[in-house]
Design a protein around this motif. Structure first.
Motif, PDB file in Angstrom:
ATOM      1  N   THR A  58     104.710  -7.330  33.765  1.00 55.57           N
ATOM      2  CA  THR A  58     105.431  -6.845  34.938  1.00 55.57           C
ATOM      3  C   THR A  58     106.436  -5.766  34.553  1.00 55.57           C
ATOM      4  O   THR A  58     106.501  -4.705  35.177  1.00 55.57           O
ATOM      5  N   SER A 178      99.679  -7.504  29.136  1.00 56.13           N
ATOM      6  CA  SER A 178     100.492  -8.716  29.298  1.00 56.13           C
ATOM      7  C   SER A 178     100.170  -9.707  28.195  1.00 56.13           C
ATOM      8  O   SER A 178      99.011  -9.854  27.807  1.00 56.13           O
ATOM      9  N   LYS A 183      97.122 -15.318  29.185  1.00 57.95           N
ATOM     10  CA  LYS A 183      96.274 -14.215  28.747  1.00 57.95           C
ATOM     11  C   LYS A 183      95.625 -14.563  27.391  1.00 57.95           C
ATOM     12  O   LYS A 183      95.838 -15.647  26.861  1.00 57.95           O
TER      13      LYS A 183
END
Ligand SMILES: *Cc1c(COP(=O)(O)O)cnc(C)c1O
Length: 379
Positions: A58, A178, A183
């Motif tokens: 983000t 990310s 992930k």
């Protein structure tokens, strides 16, 4: 049967040792020795001139929006079928996310619909490499060049994957990765901004270091460092980078491990697809994916929900749906714009199921598969 979670973070075993080492280094804040190792690894792995670790994917997207100098009213073309951060990074700058439909095969931004969505206000295109399968970056870059637009790849799923033999994250002017625990390569929370267009490098380092020219100061180029631009504290602690380094060292192995699990699922569900009960993921021949995700598309929404419920209730297997489209969410309606049909987005998101995929699952995978086959055929 033992509970099968959807995700389980995998540790290589070196994480805590490296954190200890970071502690002995005496450099706990950002941009220390481990951060530099990780950044170097990313630069080598992607072939990019600059990589900067961030506190999340983000924050890498937010940095990109600042770097591209996005202003109120600017329009940014992106899929509706993505994580909220893709849109938020731009909505925070007062810009308008313009939602475009996805392709049926890869669930990636449909590049053939981009040009119709371009207006005089359009500033950038943000392709999202869903499930680590590359978007059609070649045509996307051509469209961007023709209309003088920036391309920011949301490569949050994309580490160790490539399109046309070039790594994901290497195509756009900027890209964001990310390392969130869901992930492939993780540090709990974490991310990186990749700068491919060298004109952004100097300013990226300034924004990253709270809007100061600290980098030039450390390099002896100026005798004191001052506030020279807007910025924030985007960099993670070197303790986080130490954890991440242990993962990067084993990135190849982790990817191979996930690919094995992915391939086992894929073979196991071939007959279900022939029977017309599910659609399996489609990976175009010009894409090398990274097994970020294994999903099935069920016949319809009701069957999808029933299937998820049955797996959970009867077998203690946690499978999950994925993105709720942004275009008709409360904030999507308020901040975004949808110039065309989003039928694929709505339909496919309603039918999609993500299956458990984590390093260590192989011990239980055949029994998980058996139960999935049973429930798909019964639902
Ligand atoms: C995970 C994700 C992000 C955000 O990454 P964080 O590190 O969780 O902030 C952005 N875009 C997509 C497509 C993601 O999947």
């Amino acid at each position: 049967m033992t509970a099968i979670p959807f995700n389980k973070p995998y540790l290589t075993g070196q994480e805590l040792g490296y954190i200890k080492q970071a502690d002995s280094n005496g450099h706990l804040s950002g941009n220390g020795p481990f951060s530099q190792k990780c950044q170097q690894w990313l630069e080598n792995n992607i072939g990019a001139p600059k990589a900067l670790l961030t506190q999340s994917g983000t924050s890498a997207l937010e940095m990109a929006a600042l770097l591209l100098d996005i202003q109120p009213g600017d329009e940014i073309i992106m899929p509706s079928y993505t994580f909220v951060s893709t849109a938020n990074a731009f909505a925070l700058r007062g810009a308008v996310p313009v939602f475009v439909d996805i392709r049926k095969d890869t669930l990636n931004l449909d590049e053939t619909l981009i040009e119709a969505a371009i207006t005089s206000k359009t500033k950038a295109i943000v392709p999202v490499h869903y499930a680590g399968v590359g978007c059609e970056m070649e045509p996307i870059m051509k469209i961007a060049e023709k209309h003088r637009l920036w391309v920011l790849e949301d490569a949050a799923h994309g580490i160790m994957a490539s399109y046309k033999d070039k790594p994901l994250g290497k195509w756009g002017h900027l890209s964001a990765f990310s390392f969130h625990e869901t992930k492939n390569i993780i540090s709990g929370e974490g991310g990186a901004l990749i700068v491919n267009d060298p004109q952004f490098i100097d300013r990226a380092e300034i924004l990253w270091e709270k809007g100061t020219n600290r980098k030039k100061f450390l390099n002896g180029l100026v005798d004191k460092y001052s506030w020279v631009d807007i910025g924030s504290s985007f960099l993670p602690s070197d303790l986080i980078a130490a954890f991440l380094w242990a993962q990067m060292e084993k990135a190849q192995e982790i990817t191979q491990y996930r690919l094995n699990i992915w391939n086992t699922y894929h073979q196991a569900f071939e007959n279900l697809e022939k029977e017309g009960r599910v659609r399996r993921p489609i990976v175009p021949s010009n894409c090398e994916h990274n097994a970020h995700m294994y999903y099935l598309l069920m016949e319809n929404h009701e069957k999808r929900n029933q299937f998820l419920e049955n797996l959970k209730q009867k077998h203690n297997i946690q499978a999950v749906f994925h993105y709720i489209p942004l275009h008709n969410s409360p904030a999507g309606l308020k901040y975004g714009r949808s110039p065309g049909s989003l039928n694929n987005t709505v339909e496919l998101s309603n039918r999609l199921v993500r299956l458990p995929l984590w390093v260590g699952l192989e011990k239980n995978q055949s029994s998980v598969i058996k139960k999935i086959l049973l429930e798909v055929r019964r639902t």
